[in-house]
Design a protein around this motif. Structure first.
Motif, PDB file in Angstrom:
ATOM      1  N   PRO A   1       4.691   5.228 -26.034  1.00  0.00           N
ATOM      2  CA  PRO A   1       5.511   5.261 -24.815  1.00  0.00           C
ATOM      3  C   PRO A   1       4.980   4.324 -23.741  1.00  0.00           C
ATOM      4  O   PRO A   1       3.773   4.128 -23.603  1.00  0.00           O
ATOM      5  N   THR A   2       5.887   3.746 -22.989  1.00  0.00           N
ATOM      6  CA  THR A   2       5.516   3.037 -21.770  1.00  0.00           C
ATOM      7  C   THR A   2       5.764   3.990 -20.606  1.00  0.00           C
ATOM      8  O   THR A   2       6.907   4.311 -20.301  1.00  0.00           O
ATOM      9  N   ILE A   3       4.667   4.459 -20.006  1.00  0.00           N
ATOM     10  CA  ILE A   3       4.754   5.421 -18.908  1.00  0.00           C
ATOM     11  C   ILE A   3       4.542   4.666 -17.601  1.00  0.00           C
ATOM     12  O   ILE A   3       3.435   4.217 -17.304  1.00  0.00           O
ATOM     13  N   ILE A   4       5.605   4.510 -16.842  1.00  0.00           N
ATOM     14  CA  ILE A   4       5.521   3.872 -15.536  1.00  0.00           C
ATOM     15  C   ILE A   4       5.336   4.983 -14.505  1.00  0.00           C
ATOM     16  O   ILE A   4       6.191   5.859 -14.365  1.00  0.00           O
ATOM     17  N   SER A   5       4.201   4.970 -13.809  1.00  0.00           N
ATOM     18  CA  SER A   5       3.854   6.073 -12.921  1.00  0.00           C
ATOM     19  C   SER A   5       3.454   5.561 -11.550  1.00  0.00           C
ATOM     20  O   SER A   5       2.860   4.487 -11.424  1.00  0.00           O
ATOM     21  N   SER A   6       3.745   6.355 -10.523  1.00  0.00           N
ATOM     22  CA  SER A   6       3.417   5.964  -9.150  1.00  0.00           C
ATOM     23  C   SER A   6       1.941   6.146  -8.830  1.00  0.00           C
ATOM     24  O   SER A   6       1.453   5.622  -7.834  1.00  0.00           O
ATOM     25  N   ASN A   7       1.238   6.914  -9.677  1.00  0.00           N
ATOM     26  CA  ASN A   7      -0.200   7.134  -9.475  1.00  0.00           C
ATOM     27  C   ASN A   7      -0.842   7.427 -10.830  1.00  0.00           C
ATOM     28  O   ASN A   7      -0.311   7.021 -11.858  1.00  0.00           O
ATOM     29  N   CYS A   8      -1.947   8.182 -10.846  1.00  0.00           N
ATOM     30  CA  CYS A   8      -2.717   8.368 -12.079  1.00  0.00           C
ATOM     31  C   CYS A   8      -2.148   9.418 -13.029  1.00  0.00           C
ATOM     32  O   CYS A   8      -2.729   9.628 -14.103  1.00  0.00           O
ATOM     33  N   ASN A   9      -1.069  10.071 -12.682  1.00  0.00           N
ATOM     34  CA  ASN A   9      -0.551  11.129 -13.555  1.00  0.00           C
ATOM     35  C   ASN A   9      -0.219  10.620 -14.950  1.00  0.00           C
ATOM     36  O   ASN A   9      -0.594  11.226 -15.952  1.00  0.00           O
ATOM     37  N   GLY A  10       0.502   9.506 -15.030  1.00  0.00           N
ATOM     38  CA  GLY A  10       0.843   8.953 -16.337  1.00  0.00           C
ATOM     39  C   GLY A  10      -0.378   8.504 -17.121  1.00  0.00           C
ATOM     40  O   GLY A  10      -0.445   8.657 -18.344  1.00  0.00           O
ATOM     41  N   GLU A  11      -1.334   7.975 -16.400  1.00  0.00           N
ATOM     42  CA  GLU A  11      -2.579   7.527 -17.030  1.00  0.00           C
ATOM     43  C   GLU A  11      -3.262   8.671 -17.767  1.00  0.00           C
ATOM     44  O   GLU A  11      -3.781   8.497 -18.885  1.00  0.00           O
ATOM     45  N   PHE A  12      -3.261   9.868 -17.180  1.00  0.00           N
ATOM     46  CA  PHE A  12      -3.921  11.003 -17.813  1.00  0.00           C
ATOM     47  C   PHE A  12      -3.162  11.519 -19.018  1.00  0.00           C
ATOM     48  O   PHE A  12      -3.753  12.118 -19.915  1.00  0.00           O
TER      49      PHE A  12
ATOM     50  N   TYR B   1       7.638   2.282  -4.536  1.00  0.00           N
ATOM     51  CA  TYR B   1       7.720   2.514  -5.983  1.00  0.00           C
ATOM     52  C   TYR B   1       9.173   2.652  -6.443  1.00  0.00           C
ATOM     53  O   TYR B   1       9.571   2.055  -7.453  1.00  0.00           O
ATOM     54  N   VAL B   2       9.959   3.415  -5.706  1.00  0.00           N
ATOM     55  CA  VAL B   2      11.368   3.571  -6.065  1.00  0.00           C
ATOM     56  C   VAL B   2      12.094   2.229  -5.980  1.00  0.00           C
ATOM     57  O   VAL B   2      12.909   1.893  -6.848  1.00  0.00           O
ATOM     58  N   LYS B   3      11.769   1.439  -4.966  1.00  0.00           N
ATOM     59  CA  LYS B   3      12.361   0.103  -4.848  1.00  0.00           C
ATOM     60  C   LYS B   3      12.020  -0.745  -6.075  1.00  0.00           C
ATOM     61  O   LYS B   3      12.879  -1.456  -6.618  1.00  0.00           O
ATOM     62  N   MET B   4      10.777  -0.668  -6.528  1.00  0.00           N
ATOM     63  CA  MET B   4      10.370  -1.410  -7.714  1.00  0.00           C
ATOM     64  C   MET B   4      11.150  -0.951  -8.943  1.00  0.00           C
ATOM     65  O   MET B   4      11.631  -1.768  -9.742  1.00  0.00           O
ATOM     66  N   LEU B   5      11.320   0.361  -9.093  1.00  0.00           N
ATOM     67  CA  LEU B   5      12.036   0.891 -10.250  1.00  0.00           C
ATOM     68  C   LEU B   5      13.499   0.479 -10.263  1.00  0.00           C
ATOM     69  O   LEU B   5      14.101   0.356 -11.329  1.00  0.00           O
ATOM     70  N   GLU B   6      14.056   0.245  -9.101  1.00  0.00           N
ATOM     71  CA  GLU B   6      15.463  -0.157  -9.022  1.00  0.00           C
ATOM     72  C   GLU B   6      15.689  -1.567  -9.554  1.00  0.00           C
ATOM     73  O   GLU B   6      16.819  -1.933  -9.869  1.00  0.00           O
ATOM     74  N   ASN B   7      14.618  -2.336  -9.674  1.00  0.00           N
ATOM     75  CA  ASN B   7      14.722  -3.700 -10.204  1.00  0.00           C
ATOM     76  C   ASN B   7      13.448  -4.028 -10.983  1.00  0.00           C
ATOM     77  O   ASN B   7      12.790  -5.034 -10.745  1.00  0.00           O
TER      78      ASN B   7
ATOM     79  N   MET C   1      13.868  10.231  -2.909  1.00  0.00           N
ATOM     80  CA  MET C   1      14.058  11.170  -4.009  1.00  0.00           C
ATOM     81  C   MET C   1      15.477  11.069  -4.568  1.00  0.00           C
ATOM     82  O   MET C   1      15.674  11.100  -5.790  1.00  0.00           O
ATOM     83  N   GLN C   2      16.445  10.936  -3.704  1.00  0.00           N
ATOM     84  CA  GLN C   2      17.831  10.794  -4.156  1.00  0.00           C
ATOM     85  C   GLN C   2      18.018   9.497  -4.933  1.00  0.00           C
ATOM     86  O   GLN C   2      18.715   9.473  -5.962  1.00  0.00           O
ATOM     87  N   ARG C   3      17.406   8.432  -4.438  1.00  0.00           N
ATOM     88  CA  ARG C   3      17.487   7.147  -5.142  1.00  0.00           C
ATOM     89  C   ARG C   3      16.790   7.229  -6.492  1.00  0.00           C
ATOM     90  O   ARG C   3      17.281   6.681  -7.491  1.00  0.00           O
TER      91      ARG C   3
ATOM     92  N   LEU D   1      18.323   6.629 -10.577  1.00  0.00           N
ATOM     93  CA  LEU D   1      17.826   5.528 -11.411  1.00  0.00           C
ATOM     94  C   LEU D   1      18.382   5.632 -12.826  1.00  0.00           C
ATOM     95  O   LEU D   1      18.519   6.727 -13.369  1.00  0.00           O
ATOM     96  N   PRO D   2      18.691   4.499 -13.452  1.00  0.00           N
ATOM     97  CA  PRO D   2      19.353   4.520 -14.760  1.00  0.00           C
ATOM     98  C   PRO D   2      18.409   4.697 -15.950  1.00  0.00           C
ATOM     99  O   PRO D   2      18.675   4.182 -17.024  1.00  0.00           O
ATOM    100  N   TYR D   3      17.315   5.437 -15.742  1.00  0.00           N
ATOM    101  CA  TYR D   3      16.373   5.677 -16.830  1.00  0.00           C
ATOM    102  C   TYR D   3      16.652   7.042 -17.442  1.00  0.00           C
ATOM    103  O   TYR D   3      16.756   8.047 -16.727  1.00  0.00           O
ATOM    104  N   LYS D   4      16.730   7.087 -18.746  1.00  0.00           N
ATOM    105  CA  LYS D   4      17.008   8.346 -19.435  1.00  0.00           C
ATOM    106  C   LYS D   4      15.885   9.349 -19.222  1.00  0.00           C
ATOM    107  O   LYS D   4      16.133  10.553 -19.038  1.00  0.00           O
ATOM    108  N   ASN D   5      14.642   8.870 -19.238  1.00  0.00           N
ATOM    109  CA  ASN D   5      13.478   9.741 -19.166  1.00  0.00           C
ATOM    110  C   ASN D   5      12.762   9.549 -17.833  1.00  0.00           C
ATOM    111  O   ASN D   5      11.973   8.616 -17.673  1.00  0.00           O
ATOM    112  N   LYS D   6      13.060  10.409 -16.881  1.00  0.00           N
ATOM    113  CA  LYS D   6      12.414  10.307 -15.569  1.00  0.00           C
ATOM    114  C   LYS D   6      12.173  11.705 -15.010  1.00  0.00           C
ATOM    115  O   LYS D   6      12.943  12.635 -15.263  1.00  0.00           O
TER     116      LYS D   6
END
Length: 209
Positions: free
Chosen positions: A25-36, A59-65, A136-138, A142-147
């Motif tokens: 999996p590619t886990i894109i995370s805003s902090n260390c949670n995905g890393e763990f 982070y949300v802005k980055m995920l949007e593009n 949070m609403q944005r 987001l068009p990601y199936k797994n979020k």
């Protein structure tokens, strides 16, 4: 942590690893949670978002593009609020919390960015790090199936929100990799069934099959 707790904690993680089907999996995370999650499952890092953090609104802005931002270079940026290196990815600040130098951080980012599996993305956020309700609403749109976005109080109207008890008196969730004050060794992060999530089964709510 006594002997029994250490053994139980090790067996608990081994059992979770035995249930994991998705090992790239590619886990894109805003902090260390995905890393763990990578550490727990003993997986290779298929994500550049390791040992770093973002302001949630950025982070949300980055995920949007996301693909566009992944094509941008990280430029040096000094932020006197922090003792660790920081950089700018386009118009987004990255905080390299666990790196000694900017150069090391960028080298690791570029190395791991090449491993992104765009067909196997999992996106994590929190309602902390200055996250606004609008963000949070944005995130939810987001068009990601797994979020999933971890929150300090329930938000039933946010479909991707997952409430982690213990932070109700704070402005957002705290450090989810901290251990709870209880007999069995568990982190706040372990409230969430991330193995099911990584296996593509969505967000498993407590009390629901």
């Amino acid at each position: 942590m006594n002997f029994f707790q250490r053994v139980e904690w090790r067996l608990y993680k081994e059992f979770k690893r035995s249930k994991l089907e998705n090992t790239t999996p590619t886990i894109i995370s805003s902090n260390c949670n995905g890393e763990f999650w990578y550490y727990d499952m003993k997986l290779k890092f298929f994500s550049p978002t390791i040992n770093l953090s973002f302001d949630m609104n950025d982070y949300v802005k980055m995920l949007e593009n996301l693909q566009w931002y992944m094509e941008q270079p990280i430029l040096p940026h000094e932020d006197n609020r922090f003792e660790y290196p920081t950089g700018m990815l386009g118009d987004i600040e990255i905080r390299f919390n666990h790196y000694k130098s900017f150069e090391e951080a960028v080298a690791k980012w570029e190395e791991r960015k090449k491993r992104i599996n765009w067909d196997n993305l999992f996106v994590l956020g929190i309602d902390g790090d200055d996250c606004t309700y609008e963000s949070m609403q944005r995130f939810d749109r987001l068009p990601y199936k797994n979020k999933v976005i971890f929150t300090h109080i329930p938000y039933p109207e946010i479909k991707s929100a997952y409430y982690i008890p213990g932070f109700e008196s704070e402005e957002g969730v705290g450090v989810l990799i901290y251990f709870k004050n209880q007999f069995l060794v568990r982190r706040y992060l372990d409230d969430f069934d991330y193995v099911a999530f990584l296996n593509g089964k969505g967000i498993k709510r407590k009390g629901k099959l």
